[in-house]
Structures are given as C-alpha cells and as structure tokens.
Design an enzyme around this catalytic site. Structure first.
Site, mmCIF file in Angstrom:
data_model
loop_
_atom_site.group_PDB
_atom_site.id
_atom_site.type_symbol
_atom_site.label_atom_id
_atom_site.label_comp_id
_atom_site.label_asym_id
_atom_site.label_seq_id
_atom_site.Cartn_x
_atom_site.Cartn_y
_atom_site.Cartn_z
ATOM 1 N N GLN A 255 0.824 -1.217 0.000
ATOM 2 C CA GLN A 255 0.000 0.000 0.000
ATOM 3 C C GLN A 255 0.852 1.258 0.000
ATOM 4 O OE1 GLN A 255 -3.522 0.065 -0.372
ATOM 5 N NE2 GLN A 255 -2.756 -1.924 -0.999
ATOM 6 N N HIS A 258 1.582 2.871 -3.344
ATOM 7 C CA HIS A 258 0.510 3.507 -4.114
ATOM 8 C C HIS A 258 0.788 4.983 -4.356
ATOM 9 C CE1 HIS A 258 -2.890 1.110 -5.323
ATOM 10 N NE2 HIS A 258 -2.830 0.396 -4.218
ATOM 11 N N GLU A 322 -9.272 1.354 5.384
ATOM 12 C CA GLU A 322 -9.764 0.909 4.074
ATOM 13 C C GLU A 322 -9.556 -0.604 3.942
ATOM 14 O OE1 GLU A 322 -8.794 1.637 -0.679
ATOM 15 O OE2 GLU A 322 -7.321 2.193 0.842
ATOM 16 N N HIS A 323 -8.311 -1.036 4.142
ATOM 17 C CA HIS A 323 -7.972 -2.460 4.132
ATOM 18 C C HIS A 323 -7.529 -2.860 5.535
ATOM 19 C CE1 HIS A 323 -6.854 -0.932 0.036
ATOM 20 N NE2 HIS A 323 -7.602 -1.964 -0.330
ATOM 21 N N ASP A 356 -7.160 -6.700 -4.216
ATOM 22 C CA ASP A 356 -6.876 -5.659 -5.206
ATOM 23 C C ASP A 356 -7.060 -6.167 -6.632
ATOM 24 O OD1 ASP A 356 -6.373 -3.489 -3.647
ATOM 25 O OD2 ASP A 356 -4.196 -3.543 -3.832
ATOM 26 N N HIS A 415 -53.791 15.659 2.252
ATOM 27 C CA HIS A 415 -53.398 14.253 2.347
ATOM 28 C C HIS A 415 -54.590 13.411 2.820
ATOM 29 C CE1 HIS A 415 -49.330 15.754 1.970
ATOM 30 N NE2 HIS A 415 -48.844 14.517 1.983
#
Length: 431
Positions: A255, A258, A322-323, A356, A415
């Site tokens: 990661q 990235h 996230e992960h 991934d 109504h």
C-alpha cells in the site's frame, strides 16, 4: 515508521492522522476546471490534455482500431490473468443479485421492491504513475451485471496520446466501448455536465488523486451521485507472534507504494515483532522500483504497540481502515469484533493484493475513515431500489382510516382528503 508504545486513547486521532488534504487550495484549481469544461466542452478537454498530460489530441475517443490493437500488445500470461480475475469478480458480484420483494402487509395492501440499474454511469480509471486496469474490472463488471444502459470510461492518455493497452483490453473484454482520453478533474467535470463526446452521467465511480476526489465531491453539487469520497490508499495490519514478519512487511509496502500520501499502520502486541517487521521493510523496500514513493508514504505511517487486545480492537474500529489484514491466533474472535473497515483479509496467506486484483471482492473502498459510514463498491452501487404499492378497494377500507387520522394530526388536510374522497366514493358506490 514511527513506533508508538501503548499510546493514550486521547492521542490516537492525532498520532494516526492521515496526511492532510489541502482542500481549499485544491478546490481553487478544480472549480475553474469545472467552469471551463461546462462552457467549452470537448475544446476544454483537449486544452487540458495539452496542459496537464502534455499531449495534443485529435480526438477524445479511443478508436476501435486502438482497442483491437491493444490485445496484440499484451502477453498471453497477462491476458489470462485478467480473464481469471474477471471470472472471480463476476461470480462474486453476480451472487449479490437480490430477488424482487413482494409482501402483502395486510389484506388488500401489497408492497413491492425492485432493483433497477442506474441508467448512465461514468468510470474514472487512473492511468498516471500506475495504470489501474484492475479498476476497470472492479467497476465495469458490476456495472454490466447491473444492466446499466450506458457506461463511459475516462482515463488519461500518455504523452503519445495513447491509453495503456491493458486498460483498453480489459474494457473491451467487459464490453465497454466508450473510452475517453481524459483524466483528472476535467474528466469528472465532463461526466458531470456532458460534452459533445462525453455523455452526462447519473453516477461517477473510481479512485484518483486529491484533485479527482475533490472533483467528485463537487460533482454532487450538480446532481450527480458518486460512489464514495475515496482518497489515498491505506492498510492496517493487526498481527501477533503467529504472523510472519516478512509477510506483514510486504503487505505494508504494497500500500505504501501507491502514493506519497498513502498511509500504512501496524498494530501488534509485541514490540519485538514490530522491530522484526521494520527490519523486513528496510530490506524489501530497497528492491522496489517505486522505492521513493514508498519511503515517503512510510513517513506518514505508524507501528502501534498495544498489549491489550480489547484496546487494539477499539483503536482499529476508531481508525476505520480501508484495508484491514488480521494475522492473529484468535482470528475468528477478532473478525467478529470489527465493525469499521472497508475490506478484511484474514490469515497469513490472504494478502491484501488478492482483493486488489483477483479474489472476487471489490477493491474500490472507503478511505480516510469513511469506512465508518460507507460501504465499498458492490453490485448495489450500480442499482437503485424502487418501491411499489397496490391497494384494493377492500384494502383501502381497512387502511384508509389509519391514514386519515395520521394526516389530520399532521395538519395536512389534502393528504387526508386524498383518502377520504375515495372512501366516500366506495360508500356511495355500495349504496
């Protein structure tokens, strides 16, 4: 990576803060891009391609010749890998289809819920430092399964005006034909407003840098939905002495490479284990082509020593990664205690890279703590639920008085009258 030993819970937010996103400064760049694309359409996209991608484009759409030629540029090994991944992703997302719901809630009152595809969707595929053809699978496959009527894919070209052949091949494999050579905030703007070439869409999907993220958030102000406010990628690994240090280091680096604004976190009960992981990181990072990126990301990253597992779980849920990789002896107990995470990877032999690329789950996930209130992309992301109701004469006789009382007490006489006029009609009809 900085090591934190039993940090006070009051310091967690500060110590584990993600890299700061300069939102105001970024929006100063993004808003004018939106205005120019809205006003000038394709001309603006061509101009921005020259300004940001340093390429002059004669046309914005990838031609059929380019798409077909892409297959010849890829190795048989890569094409087979993409096909295997496509099959797994298709199977997992196909299984997410739900049956139409029909329920007679009381005699004569039938309610129904049905899934309908979002008609027009836009997929943003990063193509800068890493051409993410895997994201074409993650977004394109569920869009096709959902039955979206129109799918447009935007991705930045290289300096020769070409799109990475793996992106073209994967898109063609799925059945996406409208592939636009546009990246960054300008691509998001094009899908928001529509241009001569790019259709206006109902929802935009896909990861990207801070400018793309800001552009997607701006798009929501113009009535376009987005998958989630996704930002830089991140992973948290929770490991004990049963974990393999070299595996953990590899997961953290997967990661960190990235981007420089990515963040990776190790949580463990053993300081000795943490040092083994850091040593492995030092060895492995030297072999990475993206070493410089990974090293900068590691400056944002932390190794946290927490001997009390209940405290560790509290920290993980507060961080909402996230992960999340769980490599501990009592993995089932730990997994059951997690309620904030984008996607969870369990055991020594489940690397985050599997999700991934090819295990079948989706890799478009909430970052920056948004796992507290957002889900990752799934088949549901590409559909909307419509409800229906059918009431018979007898059903309205039973339900009508309930509606009249509620409407009257909310002081909404029209109504009430919409029901009363029907009930009176039924009474007169009977007479």
């Amino acid at each position: 990576m900085k090591i934190l030993k039993n940090p006070d819970p009051e310091t967690w937010t500060k110590e584990l803060a993600r890299p700061v996103q300069k939102t105001k400064q970024i929006n100063k760049t993004v808003k004018p891009i939106f205005r120019k694309v809205k006003r000038n359409g394709d001309k603006a996209l061509i101009k921005f391609a020259l300004e940001y991608d340093h390429v002059h484009l004669d046309q914005l759409l990838a031609s059929q010749e380019e798409i077909k030629a892409a297959e010849l540029l890829l190795s048989a090994e890569l094409k087979e890998a993409i096909q295997v991944a496509k099959g797994n992703i298709e199977r997992f997302h196909q299984a997410q289809k739900s049956e139409e719901l029909v329920e007679e809630v009381m005699p004569g009152v039938v309610c129904k819920r049905k899934s309908m595809p979002i008609q027009k969707v836009g997929l943003y595929i990063p193509g800068g430092t890493a051409p993410l053809f895997s994201t074409v699978l993650m977004l394109g496959v569920p869009a096709v399964i959902a039955g979206c009527k129109e799918i447009v894919l935007c991705t930045p070209p290289d300096r020769h005006g070409e799109i990475h052949p793996a992106i073209l091949y994967t898109a063609d494999l799925i059945g996406i034909t409208k592939i636009v050579k546009a990246g960054g905030a300008q691509a998001v703007a094009a899908m928001t407003f529509g241009t001569q070439t790019v259709p206006k869409v109902d929802k935009i999907f896909g990861p990207g840098n801070q400018y793309v993220t800001a552009a997607k958030q701006l798009a929501t102000k113009y009535g376009v939905a987005i998958d989630m406010p996704a930002g830089p990628s991140e992973v948290l690994v929770y490991a004990d002495k049963t974990a393999v240090p070299s595996f953990v280091a590899a997961d953290l680096l997967s990661q960190a490479e990235h981007g420089v604004d990515s963040q990776v976190v190790l949580v463990t009960s053993s300081e000795k284990f943490a040092h083994k992981v850091l040593k492995e990181i030092e060895l492995q990072v030297e072999e990475l082509p993206r070493k410089d990126i990974a090293l900068k990301a590691l400056k944002n990253s932390r190794a946290v020593i927490l001997k009390d597992q209940s405290v560790a779980l509290e920290l993980i849920n507060e961080y909402a990664p996230e992960h999340l990789i769980i490599s501990v002896d009592n993995e089932e107990e730990v997994v059951d205690a997690i309620y904030n995470a984008g996607s969870i990877f369990i055991g020594n032999f489940t690397p985050e890279s599997a999700g991934d690329y090819a295990s079948g789950t989706n890799h478009t996930l909430p970052t920056y703590g948004f796992a507290r209130n957002y889900s990752g992309v799934s088949l549901d992301s590409f559909i909307k639920k419509m409800t229906y109701q059918k009431i018979t004469e007898e059903g309205l006789k039973k339900l009508g008085p309930t509606i009249e009382v509620m409407a009257e007490n909310e002081l909404l006489d029209a109504h009430k009258n919409a029901v009363s006029i029907r009930l009176n009609y039924l009474k007169s009809k009977k007479i």
